[in-house]
Design an enzyme around this catalytic site. Sequence first.
Site, PDB file in Angstrom:
ATOM      1  N   HIS A 445      24.339  32.233  15.538  1.00 34.60           N
ATOM      2  CA  HIS A 445      25.582  31.908  16.095  1.00 34.60           C
ATOM      3  C   HIS A 445      26.535  33.110  16.203  1.00 34.60           C
ATOM      4  O   HIS A 445      27.733  33.303  16.048  1.00 34.60           O
ATOM      5  CB  HIS A 445      26.415  30.746  15.621  1.00 34.60           C
ATOM      6  CG  HIS A 445      25.650  29.519  15.865  1.00 34.60           C
ATOM      7  ND1 HIS A 445      26.010  28.395  15.093  1.00 34.60           N
ATOM      8  CD2 HIS A 445      24.609  29.014  16.687  1.00 34.60           C
ATOM      9  CE1 HIS A 445      24.991  27.374  15.653  1.00 34.60           C
ATOM     10  NE2 HIS A 445      24.200  27.885  16.669  1.00 34.60           N
ATOM     11  N   ASN A 488      28.518  25.436  17.302  1.00 33.32           N
ATOM     12  CA  ASN A 488      27.636  26.075  18.053  1.00 33.32           C
ATOM     13  C   ASN A 488      28.032  26.826  19.134  1.00 33.32           C
ATOM     14  O   ASN A 488      29.055  26.432  19.790  1.00 33.32           O
ATOM     15  CB  ASN A 488      26.499  25.056  18.549  1.00 33.32           C
ATOM     16  CG  ASN A 488      26.025  24.163  17.472  1.00 33.32           C
ATOM     17  OD1 ASN A 488      26.749  23.239  16.977  1.00 33.32           O
ATOM     18  ND2 ASN A 488      24.686  24.266  17.051  1.00 33.32           N
TER      19      ASN A 488
END
Length: 507
Positions: A445, A488
């Site tokens: 990420h 996320n």
Amino acid sequence: MADYGMHSAKCLASFHFTRDHVEAVVAKSALIIGSGPVGSTFARLLVGAGIDVTMIDAGGERSSEVGRHLRNETIYQHNPDRFTDVIRSSAMRISVPSSRRSESDSHINPDQDPATNLGASRAARAVGGMGIFWAGATPRTHPVVEHIPFVDGDELSRLYGVAEKLLHTTTSAYEMSVQGRVVTERLNEAGYQVRQLPLAVERLSVDPPRVHWSGPEIILKGGDRNAPSVADDPRFTLLPEHLCTALVHSGRQVTGAVVRDLATGAERTLVADTFVVACGSVLTPQLLWASGIRPDALGRYLCEQTMATCQVALSDDLASRLDDGPNVVEPNLWIPVAEGRPWHAQLHRGIFGYAAVPDGVDRRTVTDLVWFSTCDVRRENAVTFSDRVADPYGLPQPTFHFGANVADRARADDMVTDMAKAATALGKFLPGAEPAFLEAGFALHITGTTRMGADARESVVDPYAKVWGLDNLYLGGGGVIPAGVACNTTLTSMALAVRTAEAIAAG
């Protein structure tokens, strides 16, 4: 010079050129480099606006439909552990120091300091990118803790709505899970606020349990798996196994993209009105560096989440309340980021190999706890690119320079304490699966490496993701996100891509 400007974009794939030839894409055209969720968002919206789109990817096609999630195969529906090897074999580690030569079949980076590496960070080269492997989690950012600057709150909410529709995001696909209800009740009693995890997925049946995971295939169909795909539109061309090695630019314009057909080795230059690079948070700045587009902020302000996990077998009183049968729906739960609690938590059975369920253990009773903490935005955290060492594709080798400061470490320690509290409320740790930090980069990420901003000295793109100093080059992906986030990043990356695509379409 040959001029094929009057041919449709669909015809371009049939032409073969030498390095000295230039291939012209038809008027009001866009070249998208990268075919993952963000590149596919651009393709869907730009084709819908009447723009001819050519999309290229260095990887090949892996499924029967463009960008179809591989987890939709029947073999992976009932046991996510089986999918872990698919991910590991398809995504290559980005930077492997010489000290790990014996344990890796990846390309070695002699410049990488192991102490500052994001050693678990990977990149997937395949049509659909990481979108054909990803876990499908699509939470929105917290408006305060994960504030996205330069985009008004109401506008960001609208953009999230468009992205959620493209992904067919839902919170209902796993709400029938008995294990999920049991876990939710116990953790809420312990003071947590557990919700259904927003997921890009469609529930097809409960008995047997079967779902359809959203990949770029669904994005290209506008969020409806039964709708026509942009991939079948005559204004769209896909060129798999085509690697962009450089962007050609003069003055304030990108004039072409040098592309190598990896199957034949032939090179050509593609020309378009607009260029979009959406290759991920490391490969996008890599291409800019290779092209001599090197703003001072390129690769800097890198953020990556600290990630911790553990595995719990539910206590006897909770286990006694579970379903008994072969078609058990597993949980997908979420504890959102909150003020005073700057980490994001998921409870599910993971597909990224945190820990497989040991033999002899009842899978119904096992829950993975996965916690993600953000880091402070700091200029010195960076990925740089070598002018001396090449990666396996002949592009400048990326090297990570990443470290945690005192605040990052304190936040991570508090996060693990919180995770252990939640775990002990549910049951006992499985042997060898006690709370532990995962290798740096495991979250995949990364943000900030091509960050948006209002100052060209501290950012790579403007608030609409146009590269400073160039009028027709736009970027997409997590690297554009200018903040450290704990959740996320795919949904936020897509939301920002929607904004950019709308700006391109509006001229």
